[in-house]
Design a protein around this motif. Sequence first.
Motif, short mmCIF file in Angstrom:
data_model
loop_
_atom_site.label_atom_id
_atom_site.label_comp_id
_atom_site.label_asym_id
_atom_site.label_seq_id
_atom_site.Cartn_x
_atom_site.Cartn_y
_atom_site.Cartn_z
N ASP A 102 -8.19 -28.32 -13.93
CA ASP A 102 -6.77 -28.09 -13.66
C ASP A 102 -6.68 -27.29 -12.36
N THR A 103 -6.34 -28.00 -11.27
CA THR A 103 -6.39 -27.39 -9.94
C THR A 103 -5.01 -26.92 -9.52
N GLN A 158 -1.26 -26.11 -3.23
CA GLN A 158 0.04 -26.45 -2.62
C GLN A 158 -0.15 -27.21 -1.31
N THR A 159 0.93 -27.83 -0.86
CA THR A 159 0.93 -28.45 0.47
C THR A 159 0.45 -27.43 1.50
N ASP A 192 4.83 -18.91 -6.50
CA ASP A 192 4.74 -19.19 -7.94
C ASP A 192 4.60 -17.88 -8.71
N ARG A 231 7.69 -21.96 -10.35
CA ARG A 231 8.18 -21.35 -9.12
C ARG A 231 8.91 -20.04 -9.42
#
Length: 664
Positions: free
Chosen positions: A428-429, A432-433, A521, A536
């Motif tokens: 489970d990575t 973010q962009t 986050d 978020r």
Amino acid sequence: MAEKATAKTAVLQTETRIFEPPADLVDNSNVMQWMKKKGFKTEKEMRSWCSENYVEFWDEMAKKYVDWFEPYTTVMDNSEMPYFKWFTGGKVNMTYNAVDRHAASDKKDKLAYIFVPEPTDQETQKITYGELAKEVNKLANGLKSLGVEKDDRVSLYMPMIPQLPIAMLACAKIGAIHSIVFSGFSAKGFGDRVKDCEAKVAITTDGFYRRGKAMPLKAQADEAIADAPSVEHLVVYKRTGIDVDWKDGRDIWWDDLIEGKSDECEAVPLDPEHRLFILYTSGTTGKPKGIEHAVGGYCVAPAQTLDWVFDIKEDDIWWCTADIGWITGHSYIVYGPLVLGCTSMIYEGSPDYPDFGRWYKIIEDNKVTIIYTAPTAIRMLMKQGSKWPEKYDLTSLRLLGSVGEPINPEAWIWYRKNFGADKLQIMDTWWQTESGTFINSPLPITPLKPGSCTFPLPGYNATIYDELGNEVPLGEGGNIVQPTPWPSMLRAFYKDTERYQKEYWSVYWDTPKRGTYLAGDKATRDKDGYFWIQGRIDDVLSVAGHRIANAEVESAIVAHPSVAESAVVGKPDEIKGESIVAFVTVITGVEETDDLKKDIRTFVRKSLGPVAMPSEIHFVPDLPKTRSGKIMRRVIKAQSLGKPTGDVSALANPEAVETIPLIV
Ligand code: WT7
């Protein structure tokens, strides 16, 4: 620079199951080989050494994974915070590392891509590294003939076909900066982004296939660039053969452009801080942000993280199901896998075409060994039940992955059972962009807790701060941050320095933690130090003085056996501040009754406590989601409260908005 961050959030959920990695996975893992070489005894010791000595760590990785035309002289330069630089003084080229060096080695005949077209009567295409090199070179020469030079921007608006990575690599080879816009975006979405980055050339296709039908794409591109004066040429790849309008002098077919062009092209040696690409991500406030990434760090970090987290071996068939138009595709379908010289799947279409067995069939047919997908896709498949995966042979799989949002434990367990024969580990990575690579993730050696992205990876230092920059104790929540820079981090926003500084660096600028990256986050850590992402910062409910993460309540609702998906919003409440209202879609075949509503409420009460119990449940056929699969709470909230829904251009299913009932 000063910006207020959020207050503490409550920690309601407790997940106690632990899934130990099997011994053979651990023993054979890439990370374990490195640990043995270095003499690290435990995962914890290894992770903390690498994080503390992150500059030294990345220096070693940069030398291991990348061939530099000229060696760098400084590993990391933080003299102009928050504009960090990596590997300065060197020269490098992404396409050289991702393609050329493999095409010139034993890997020449190894498959770079296996492309599965959506129409079932079209054959799977296999592309070797040698063939990829030639296609990239021809297009690079074609772009040069259109006048594209180093630093020019090229906008790509293309479906999931091999020509998309070919176009990216052609740009990267000559130092042009690509900016991909997801092909599901509207003409306006594409147009805004083309104009913002002032692209000289745009590349699109005549159309694309969706659920068996050829759909137009050039038509949207035409509309978008009609008022984008910077665009001199529109290159069009013929994918479907549907009719298109044509503007002589501006438009050129891809095939005509590469006709007669040499299949050789020198890679331009670039400064490692040269921009590899711009990718737009939608912020919480309107205008999309053009995130800039740099070539040096990008050669290193996607490959390194992929190699360690997903444990890539020579004969693996890797399938990242994301669209290349998102960061996940940039890093883990194109740059990471190609730098490693690994074989990747590209699938053109929908998971439900011609039926819900499609993904499983692709795994069976191509003997996929590792699959990396998103919770929203897992829940969609889960909604269809186990009868689909049961029909196919999925025994080639050896590792699973998840990205995009917190994966609720229910979906995690279903994924492990139905894709992983109840024994495969799930990576489970969390990233973010902006980060370009995984920041927190399990490794194949990590004991897993369903729903936790575990720990910061080697070379990263993610932690949780309160608003003042104090690290919060285990068991408490706050803002997840990265106090140290990393090679694939964003470098800037295209032409918007002020917003770049404000959004990521301002909260801790006037504290002793200056230079800390605010991810945006919320997260908590449990007593064992495992990280749990809560969503978020702005997705938070305030119920009777408690700050509760929407994602946590949603996860508890989705754990109910009759529920497929859920979105919760806060409804203004005179007494409590907000009361929790849940919109719920049920598993196919389940009846939507008042008893079920009651049952779901009791269920949440039992798992999270009375404070988190929804006061209302509404059944809906579908939830509005972004094209990357994130539930759009902002829109659901506005619609249900009878307020204007604002910009819905990022929605994949705008028709779902109308089905959200009024709650006031
Ligand atoms: C946001 C970034 C990362 C590529 C795809 C999305 C959420 C992402 C996880 C995860 C919990 C996650 C975060 C993050 N997110 N992965 N494994 N667990 N949340 O890229 O569009 O830039 O979105 O997605 O909220 O900040 P993105």
